[in-house]
Design a protein around this motif. Structure first.
Motif, PDB file in Angstrom:
ATOM      1  N   LEU B  87     -20.030  33.120  29.522  1.00 55.26           N
ATOM      2  CA  LEU B  87     -20.034  31.692  29.830  1.00 55.26           C
ATOM      3  C   LEU B  87     -19.011  30.943  28.994  1.00 55.26           C
ATOM      4  O   LEU B  87     -18.455  29.948  29.439  1.00 55.26           O
ATOM      5  CB  LEU B  87     -21.432  31.116  29.626  1.00 55.26           C
ATOM      6  CG  LEU B  87     -22.409  31.575  30.711  1.00 55.26           C
ATOM      7  CD1 LEU B  87     -23.829  31.182  30.353  1.00 55.26           C
ATOM      8  CD2 LEU B  87     -22.030  30.959  32.061  1.00 55.26           C
ATOM      9  N   ARG B  88     -18.741  31.435  27.777  1.00 57.40           N
ATOM     10  CA  ARG B  88     -17.716  30.793  26.969  1.00 57.40           C
ATOM     11  C   ARG B  88     -16.370  30.900  27.679  1.00 57.40           C
ATOM     12  O   ARG B  88     -15.644  29.928  27.823  1.00 57.40           O
ATOM     13  CB  ARG B  88     -17.645  31.434  25.581  1.00 57.40           C
ATOM     14  CG  ARG B  88     -17.046  30.486  24.547  1.00 57.40           C
ATOM     15  CD  ARG B  88     -17.064  31.113  23.165  1.00 57.40           C
ATOM     16  NE  ARG B  88     -18.303  31.859  22.948  1.00 57.40           N
ATOM     17  CZ  ARG B  88     -18.414  32.872  22.093  1.00 57.40           C
ATOM     18  NH1 ARG B  88     -17.375  33.267  21.383  1.00 57.40           N
ATOM     19  NH2 ARG B  88     -19.567  33.490  21.933  1.00 57.40           N
ATOM     20  N   SER B  91     -16.475  28.773  30.979  1.00 57.44           N
ATOM     21  CA  SER B  91     -16.502  27.321  30.825  1.00 57.44           C
ATOM     22  C   SER B  91     -15.187  26.830  30.240  1.00 57.44           C
ATOM     23  O   SER B  91     -14.724  25.744  30.567  1.00 57.44           O
ATOM     24  CB  SER B  91     -17.720  26.872  30.015  1.00 57.44           C
ATOM     25  OG  SER B  91     -17.413  26.756  28.661  1.00 57.44           O
ATOM     26  N   SER B  95     -13.368  24.068  32.391  1.00 58.03           N
ATOM     27  CA  SER B  95     -13.142  22.772  31.735  1.00 58.03           C
ATOM     28  C   SER B  95     -11.670  22.391  31.789  1.00 58.03           C
ATOM     29  O   SER B  95     -11.329  21.242  32.028  1.00 58.03           O
ATOM     30  CB  SER B  95     -13.560  22.820  30.270  1.00 58.03           C
ATOM     31  OG  SER B  95     -14.925  23.060  30.160  1.00 58.03           O
TER      32      SER B  95
END
Lengths: 340, 340
Positions: B87-88, B91, B95
């Motif tokens: 997820l890091r 995202s 982003s």
């Protein structure tokens, strides 16, 4: 509509209930008796009725989804069992009402703007927000979205106490800390230190306040206070700082179990016995608390239940044109094990 | 429109670019040069331009959000650092393109139906799916939603190899396992056992295949094979089983670091030395691998990068009427420490 696509009316006729009842069951609106709800669900299943989400959304403004917004980076959300428990409680309750949980993490300014746009865009029916830090912009985002919102944790933005539409759930952090420190006092400890979490969070602030309540001081003695950051390493460092002061504490209240675990690590490395040389109390009662060496005396807070209650309060408000401000504070409980 | 609500045209004029360029930047469409993108962003900020999400959505079918769907219960997702890293990476990439990540966990049949409805409801622009288990219904949900989708991990549904629109990213599990087992062979180990993860997951299956490749067997010798479940406790139990057989193994390849850590625990409890009595190799190179006692020889896979690549492939496909089937397999690398 063809027989292959049964209508709401067909389901109502089949179940022997009104069209409105079917609509309420299908839309997850509370207030339908369990027997009726079951009847409708059976008919929906037997007829193979598929509600038209888009049409449903136009009529009821329902998307069938609830956003959970956490103002923390994913590294912390995934490392802290607190959030897993919250989400278990929340998702259990939302699932039972056939609502989909959407998790959104926000960290920087751009995230806030983006989440604000999504929430205002009509993609969810309500939000559950974890506003953990003083002055974070979640309150503004919730207000701008116009969505019913329940906050997790006591908020701390300017004027929160007079907010006429604030709904929040918290555990009783202050009383939990009082129980922990009172236990140490009753066991004869006199130099009781405190390791605090980040003091821009109400949970850390309220636990520190409970410590001060029992010792009857307005703020902690600087010689007995060290800052951790709710992590194992932070707790280990804070314990080392406290031990390097003289005289050293004979007990320590750590603001969470992760920091308490770090404190145990430092004490072991220095050859100090727990609880004989230094007693240790944690906070949270996470699983590892019972497995640590020695097992941790700690404060239990029912985080799964907190999540369930948050979701339940939001479900109430989904049908309220003007939700009322209210809060639920869940009691906490000392769990005595070998570390103190 | 009043001056208080500047139009797209006003932004274009201010930035000195075409209307189409502003639209692409605002909608997060790739393919605009960084300098132009910056220029447009500055104008958007200076003029206070707010794109109308609803109108934008009608025109471009863009919601500004991407769903990440994981077919695991929240207890596992939050306990396994694998997902935090994924997820890091995801995202970070989303982003940078001003897309909002929505995390959805699915566990039972009702969850699948609900998520399917949400995805088909036009609330997101695309999905990233972690279909870890054989035969889970995520493929069907993705197809029914009509959304561009990138899968994480090699899929395993019937016919996946002939799927003309399948896009997925994986790390090279099979080669990583080969490197691990080859290292043990080269160090002179002859009775090399394997502790496998759940064999309904391709990562576990592919790592077992790599083990068999090096030992040149079609399947593992039952005497040298124990089942774990990718958890510390599972690894500890599996190691105990292996040690109770005779002759005991002189080395063990564990399918992930958590199970390897459990194996170390059992070996320590039995008074056996690592690597002298039994050498241990893990898989994943999670942070605790370097801190374990002894530090773990393991296989590093760049999970953050895997997340980034998944997001990047989805961004490509958001603008493709007919995305092409393709996959990226990220190389893995043996990290030698003291345990083997």
């Amino acid at each position: 509509m063809s027989a292959a696509h049964p209508t709401l009316e067909a389901v109502a006729a089949h179940a022997g209930v009104s069209r409105a009842t079917v609509s309420r069951v299908v839309n997850g609106t509370p207030g339908v008796r369990p027997e009726l709800r079951e009847k409708v669900k059976r008919s929906v299943a037997e007829l193979g009725y598929v509600p038209n989400s888009a049409a449903r959304s136009l009529v009821t403004r329902r998307t069938g989804a609830v956003a959970v917004v956490i103002a923390e980076p994913e590294t912390r959300v995934f490392a802290d069992p607190f959030f897993a428990r919250q989400l278990r409680g929340i998702s259990r309750e939302l699932s039972a009402n056939d609502l989909q949980l959407l998790l959104m993490l926000v960290e920087d300014e751009a995230d806030y703007q983006r989440v604000g746009r999504y929430l205002a865009g009509g993609h969810v029916d309500g939000t559950l927000m974890f506003s953990l830090h003083v002055n974070d912009p979640l309150r503004g985002i919730a207000a701008a979205s116009g969505l019913p919102t329940v906050f997790g944790g006591r908020p701390w933005w300017p004027g929160w106490e007079d907010d006429a539409s604030l709904v929040y759930v918290d555990t009783d952090n202050r009383d939990g800390a009082r129980q922990a420190v009172r236990h140490l006092v009753e066991r004869g400890h006199r130099r009781i230190a405190v390791i605090t979490g980040p003091l821009d969070q109400t949970s850390a602030v309220d636990r520190l306040a409970g410590y001060c309540d029992v010792l009857d001081v307005p703020e902690p003695d600087p010689a007995l206070h060290a800052h951790g950051d709710f992590t194992v390493d932070g707790g280990a460092r804070a314990m080392a700082e406290l031990l390097d002061r003289s005289p050293a504490p004979d007990a320590v209240f750590a603001g969470n179990d992760l920091m308490a675990t770090g404190a145990l690590r430092t004490l072991r490395a220095r050859g100090l016995g727990v609880p004989d040389d230094v007693a240790v109390v944690g906070y949270d009662d996470l699983d590892p608390a019972a497995w640590s060496d020695p097992p941790l005396t700690t404060v239990r807070q029912d985080i799964v239940r907190m999540g369930e209650i948050m979701a339940r309060m939001l479900l109430e408000d989904l049908n309220e044109p003007e939700p009322k401000a209210r809060s639920v504070i869940i009691p906490t409980e000392l769990v005595v094990r070998a570390s103190a």
